[in-house]
Design a protein around this motif. Structure first.
Motif, PDB file in Angstrom:
ATOM      1  N   THR B 211      -0.074  25.970  -1.575  1.00  0.00           N
ATOM      2  CA  THR B 211       0.209  25.182  -2.763  1.00  0.00           C
ATOM      3  C   THR B 211      -0.709  23.975  -2.844  1.00  0.00           C
ATOM      4  OG1 THR B 211       2.477  25.872  -2.430  1.00  0.00           O
ATOM      5  CG2 THR B 211       2.101  24.206  -4.092  1.00  0.00           C
ATOM      6  N   ALA B 212      -0.888  23.320  -1.714  1.00  0.00           N
ATOM      7  CA  ALA B 212      -1.728  22.115  -1.713  1.00  0.00           C
ATOM      8  C   ALA B 212      -3.167  22.472  -2.077  1.00  0.00           C
ATOM      9  CB  ALA B 212      -1.677  21.435  -0.346  1.00  0.00           C
ATOM     10  N   ALA B 213      -3.571  23.711  -1.782  1.00  0.00           N
ATOM     11  CA  ALA B 213      -4.952  24.109  -2.076  1.00  0.00           C
ATOM     12  C   ALA B 213      -5.232  24.151  -3.574  1.00  0.00           C
ATOM     13  CB  ALA B 213      -5.237  25.471  -1.442  1.00  0.00           C
ATOM     14  N   ILE B 214      -4.222  24.460  -4.393  1.00  0.00           N
ATOM     15  CA  ILE B 214      -4.519  24.603  -5.823  1.00  0.00           C
ATOM     16  C   ILE B 214      -3.833  23.557  -6.701  1.00  0.00           C
ATOM     17  CG2 ILE B 214      -5.115  27.051  -5.826  1.00  0.00           C
ATOM     18  CD1 ILE B 214      -2.238  27.636  -6.640  1.00  0.00           C
ATOM     19  N   ALA B 215      -2.866  22.812  -6.150  1.00  0.00           N
ATOM     20  CA  ALA B 215      -2.111  21.902  -7.015  1.00  0.00           C
ATOM     21  C   ALA B 215      -2.927  20.658  -7.346  1.00  0.00           C
ATOM     22  CB  ALA B 215      -0.811  21.509  -6.335  1.00  0.00           C
ATOM     23  N   ASP B 216      -2.749  20.166  -8.585  1.00  0.00           N
ATOM     24  CA  ASP B 216      -3.366  18.894  -8.957  1.00  0.00           C
ATOM     25  C   ASP B 216      -2.462  17.736  -8.582  1.00  0.00           C
ATOM     26  OD1 ASP B 216      -5.743  19.896 -10.319  1.00  0.00           O
ATOM     27  OD2 ASP B 216      -4.314  20.738 -11.744  1.00  0.00           O
ATOM     28  N   TYR B 217      -1.153  18.008  -8.628  1.00  0.00           N
ATOM     29  CA  TYR B 217      -0.201  16.937  -8.358  1.00  0.00           C
ATOM     30  C   TYR B 217       1.028  17.560  -7.690  1.00  0.00           C
ATOM     31  CZ  TYR B 217       1.710  12.267  -9.158  1.00  0.00           C
ATOM     32  OH  TYR B 217       2.193  11.003  -8.990  1.00  0.00           O
ATOM     33  N   ILE B 218       1.620  16.853  -6.764  1.00  0.00           N
ATOM     34  CA  ILE B 218       2.756  17.415  -6.028  1.00  0.00           C
ATOM     35  C   ILE B 218       3.934  16.437  -6.042  1.00  0.00           C
ATOM     36  CG2 ILE B 218       3.573  18.220  -3.769  1.00  0.00           C
ATOM     37  CD1 ILE B 218       0.775  19.078  -3.105  1.00  0.00           C
ATOM     38  N   TYR B 219       5.094  16.974  -6.320  1.00  0.00           N
ATOM     39  CA  TYR B 219       6.326  16.205  -6.120  1.00  0.00           C
ATOM     40  C   TYR B 219       7.049  16.809  -4.928  1.00  0.00           C
ATOM     41  CZ  TYR B 219       5.928  14.134 -10.776  1.00  0.00           C
ATOM     42  OH  TYR B 219       5.509  13.436 -11.872  1.00  0.00           O
ATOM     43  N   VAL B 220       7.518  15.984  -4.014  1.00  0.00           N
ATOM     44  CA  VAL B 220       8.276  16.503  -2.882  1.00  0.00           C
ATOM     45  C   VAL B 220       9.733  16.095  -3.053  1.00  0.00           C
ATOM     46  CG1 VAL B 220       8.466  16.615  -0.393  1.00  0.00           C
ATOM     47  CG2 VAL B 220       6.240  16.252  -1.430  1.00  0.00           C
ATOM     48  N   LEU B 221      10.591  17.085  -3.045  1.00  0.00           N
ATOM     49  CA  LEU B 221      12.021  16.854  -3.255  1.00  0.00           C
ATOM     50  C   LEU B 221      12.770  17.010  -1.945  1.00  0.00           C
ATOM     51  CD1 LEU B 221      12.950  19.017  -6.366  1.00  0.00           C
ATOM     52  CD2 LEU B 221      12.946  16.536  -6.263  1.00  0.00           C
ATOM     53  N   SER B 222      13.787  16.182  -1.774  1.00  0.00           N
ATOM     54  CA  SER B 222      14.694  16.425  -0.663  1.00  0.00           C
ATOM     55  C   SER B 222      16.044  15.823  -0.988  1.00  0.00           C
ATOM     56  CB  SER B 222      14.151  15.813   0.615  1.00  0.00           C
ATOM     57  OG  SER B 222      15.142  15.891   1.614  1.00  0.00           O
ATOM     58  N   GLU B 223      17.075  16.573  -0.723  1.00  0.00           N
ATOM     59  CA  GLU B 223      18.443  16.124  -0.930  1.00  0.00           C
ATOM     60  C   GLU B 223      18.625  15.446  -2.277  1.00  0.00           C
ATOM     61  OE1 GLU B 223      19.579  14.060   2.592  1.00  0.00           O
ATOM     62  OE2 GLU B 223      19.463  15.921   3.746  1.00  0.00           O
ATOM     63  N   GLY B 224      18.105  16.105  -3.313  1.00  0.00           N
ATOM     64  CA  GLY B 224      18.377  15.647  -4.671  1.00  0.00           C
ATOM     65  C   GLY B 224      17.521  14.499  -5.148  1.00  0.00           C
ATOM     66  N   LYS B 225      16.569  14.073  -4.319  1.00  0.00           N
ATOM     67  CA  LYS B 225      15.727  12.947  -4.735  1.00  0.00           C
ATOM     68  C   LYS B 225      14.266  13.295  -4.519  1.00  0.00           C
ATOM     69  CE  LYS B 225      18.877   9.130  -4.180  1.00  0.00           C
ATOM     70  NZ  LYS B 225      19.180   8.878  -5.588  1.00  0.00           N
ATOM     71  N   ILE B 226      13.404  12.577  -5.250  1.00  0.00           N
ATOM     72  CA  ILE B 226      11.975  12.732  -5.004  1.00  0.00           C
ATOM     73  C   ILE B 226      11.615  11.816  -3.854  1.00  0.00           C
ATOM     74  CG2 ILE B 226       9.688  12.313  -5.963  1.00  0.00           C
ATOM     75  CD1 ILE B 226      10.816  13.110  -8.657  1.00  0.00           C
ATOM     76  N   VAL B 227      11.087  12.393  -2.765  1.00  0.00           N
ATOM     77  CA  VAL B 227      10.772  11.556  -1.612  1.00  0.00           C
ATOM     78  C   VAL B 227       9.288  11.269  -1.519  1.00  0.00           C
ATOM     79  CG1 VAL B 227      12.777  12.187  -0.247  1.00  0.00           C
ATOM     80  CG2 VAL B 227      10.731  13.585  -0.125  1.00  0.00           C
ATOM     81  N   GLY B 228       8.488  11.953  -2.309  1.00  0.00           N
ATOM     82  CA  GLY B 228       7.068  11.659  -2.281  1.00  0.00           C
ATOM     83  C   GLY B 228       6.387  12.310  -3.459  1.00  0.00           C
ATOM     84  N   GLN B 229       5.311  11.731  -3.928  1.00  0.00           N
ATOM     85  CA  GLN B 229       4.543  12.350  -5.003  1.00  0.00           C
ATOM     86  C   GLN B 229       3.119  11.875  -4.949  1.00  0.00           C
ATOM     87  OE1 GLN B 229       5.059  10.589  -9.006  1.00  0.00           O
ATOM     88  NE2 GLN B 229       6.972   9.782  -8.197  1.00  0.00           N
ATOM     89  N   GLY B 230       2.221  12.664  -5.538  1.00  0.00           N
ATOM     90  CA  GLY B 230       0.818  12.289  -5.546  1.00  0.00           C
ATOM     91  C   GLY B 230      -0.052  13.523  -5.491  1.00  0.00           C
TER      92      GLY B 230
END
Lengths: 260, 272
Positions: B211-230
């Motif tokens: 996924t990281a190879a082709i994505a322009d932007y990533i949201y990381v979800l955990s336990e109902g919240k966004i814990v990281g993005q970029g």
């Protein structure tokens, strides 16, 4: 005691909720029928799998039921010296009761369970959900044609069952037990009333076809999408259909023939 | 119009989304934006409701709170007919492929065209063959879904998803359970379709590398919240321990290896 009450309340609530979902589902199916009619190919395919494929079980069962009726009827009627009325007895029991009821029970087992399993598995493999995401209403596209096919097939299958049953009764009564050929048919013709017997039988089979198709499709659509859920739904289809057929048969018979 | 969202560059906007199943909170006040023409990935461990998010965007589920706008329209305020019109422009690729098992590959791809257009059969044939060619399965058109491998089924589903030339495609775990070759083929396909057809892609996945190879932007979800993005590069350098653990696949970290339990020693010594 409190737990008992609690369970009772829970069961009542969930069965009412299910009835509600079922009714909503039915209205959705019925509105979808207008979209099936312009596309007869959808209906034809389902008529084949629901109706034509039930042909064999209906024919064979009809034949044996008729033959048994011939044997049993002859035994009883001959005690009164009324063997000639065998034709009436066989035809009346088939057209009024056994035709619609037994063919509906067989239909629920053969076609109803297949419908439930098919729809349940389509749900489990996300085919219904996928269709929704393709902006195709699965109830109108998948369920309505099947419902219409079941509803139209049932009276035809019941008629076939009765006709073959009469032939079975004839084979045993006239062919094996020596009832007079002419009397068998003449008495039947004189005593079976078109409106009273045949139309009433057809009405029954139409009602059963409606109810069985509804139950089968709803159980499939409402099934928990796992293998266990689908297997339970299939069982419920057969059990609930059988109860509904027999219960409704009593009510319809009371309305049609009873002087209650 | 109250329903419209100003920024023309954002195709999906999720605002303050909350959703729960039973007593379990799946999303708790989540907001995210998906840019037009880009590949956006939504990542997180299994069971964080990534698929649920796609179903919410597609209008198959209703949020408890918050709004989701797709192309300026509030998905959950639309009438059924309008929602269906919107869905014709959203493709979705299910994890299982969700092919119709009673039709062959050709008819599966032709299905949305036959349902939604009145094109003549010769035109449909051309379109279907073009879409199948794009995923490399023009030769497999007569096979039934049961005769396809998992990777092929997903590619057929992809051909079907692009049949109506949608604005965006949502991929639900496209890489799960694929061998390296079909995984490579899918990664390449998603990227090239995005560029050649000018699509917007949303990928829900937990396969970090692909996924990281082709994505322009990533949201990381955990336990109902966004814990990281970029962007993938930003996330690799993230100072959040959680994101580090997820991106690098460490067995222990903020997410514990052990399912919550009593003290080990106490448990062993406890008498029945």
């Amino acid at each position: 005691m409190l737990e008992l009450l609690e369970n009772l309340g829970k069961t009542t609530r969930s069965s009412f909720a299910k009835l509600g979902r079922g009714t909503f589902f039915l209205t959705h199916i019925l509105t979808g029928i207008s979209e099936v009619l312009p596309r007869p190919s959808l209906l034809m395919k389902q008529m084949y799998s629901v109706g034509v494929l039930s042909f064999l079980i209906i024919t064979i069962s009809g034949l044996f039921v008729g033959m048994v009726l011939g044997l049993q009827g002859f035994n009883i009627l001959s005690d009164f010296g009324a063997e000639e009325s065998l034709g009436v007895m066989v035809a009346a029991s088939l057209v009024r009761e056994l035709g619609p009821v037994v063919s509906a029970l067989l239909f629920a087992g053969r076609a109803g369970s297949a419908l439930t399993a098919e729809i349940g598995l389509m749900k489990a493999t996300e085919q219904l959900s996928g269709m929704e995401m393709m902006a195709v209403d699965p109830i109108k596209r998948i369920i309505s044609p099947r419902f219409l096919a079941g509803f139209l097939s049932m009276p035809l299958l019941a008629a076939l069952f009765s006709a073959i049953g009469v032939m079975g009764g004839y084979m045993v009564g006239v062919g094996m037990l020596g009832v007079d050929d002419g009397a068998f048919w003449a008495q039947m013709q004189a005593n079976i009333d078109f409106r009273e017997d045949i139309i009433n039988g057809v009405i029954k089979s139409v009602v059963f076809g409606f109810v069985v198709s509804w139950i089968a499709l709803f159980e499939g659509y409402d099934a928990i999408p796992t293998s266990e859920g689908v297997s339970r739904a299939t069982t419920r289809t057969v059990v609930n259909s059988a109860f509904s057929i027999l219960g409704l048969d009593f009510i319809l018979t009371a309305l049609m023939f009873g002087d209650i | 119009m109250a329903n419209s969202v100003s920024s023309a560059n954002i195709i999906v906007s999720v605002k303050n989304l909350s959703f729960s199943r039973g007593s379990r909170k799946i999303f708790d006040d989540v907001s995210l934006d998906i840019q037009r023409g880009k590949i956006t990935a939504i990542m997180g461990p299994s069971g964080t409701g990534k698929t649920t998010l796609l179903k919410l965007i597609g209008g198959q589920l209703y949020p408890d709170k918050g709004q989701i706008h797709v192309d300026g329209q509030n998905v959950h305020r639309l009438k059924t007919a309008d929602l269906y019109t919107l869905r014709k422009r959203m493709g979705m690729l299910f994890q299982s492929g969700a092919l119709l098992t009673d039709m062959n590959v050709y008819d599966n791809v032709a299905f949305p065209l036959r349902e939604h257009t009145h094109l003549p059969e010769s035109m449909i044939r051309t379109l279907v063959l073009m879409k199948l060619h794009a995923v490399g399965l023009r030769g497999a058109r007569n096979l039934m879904p049961s005769e396809l491998s998992g990777g092929m089924a997903r590619r057929v589903a992809l051909a079907r998803a692009i049949a109506l030339d949608p604005l965006m495609i949502m991929y639900d775990e496209p890489f799960t359970g694929q061998d390296p070759i079909s995984m490579g083929a899918l990664v390449h396909l998603i990227k090239s379709l995005n560029v050649t057809l000018g699509l917007t892609s949303i990928i829900v996945s937990h396969d970090v590398q692909e996924t990281a190879a082709i994505a322009d932007y990533i949201y990381v979800l955990s336990e109902g919240k966004i814990v990281g993005q970029g962007t993938p590069q930003q996330l690799e350098k993230s100072d959040s321990q959680w994101v580090q653990q997820f991106m690098n696949g460490y067995a222990d970290g903020p997410v514990h290896f052990h399912y919550p339990a009593n003290d080990y020693l106490d448990d062993l010594l406890a008498s029945q």
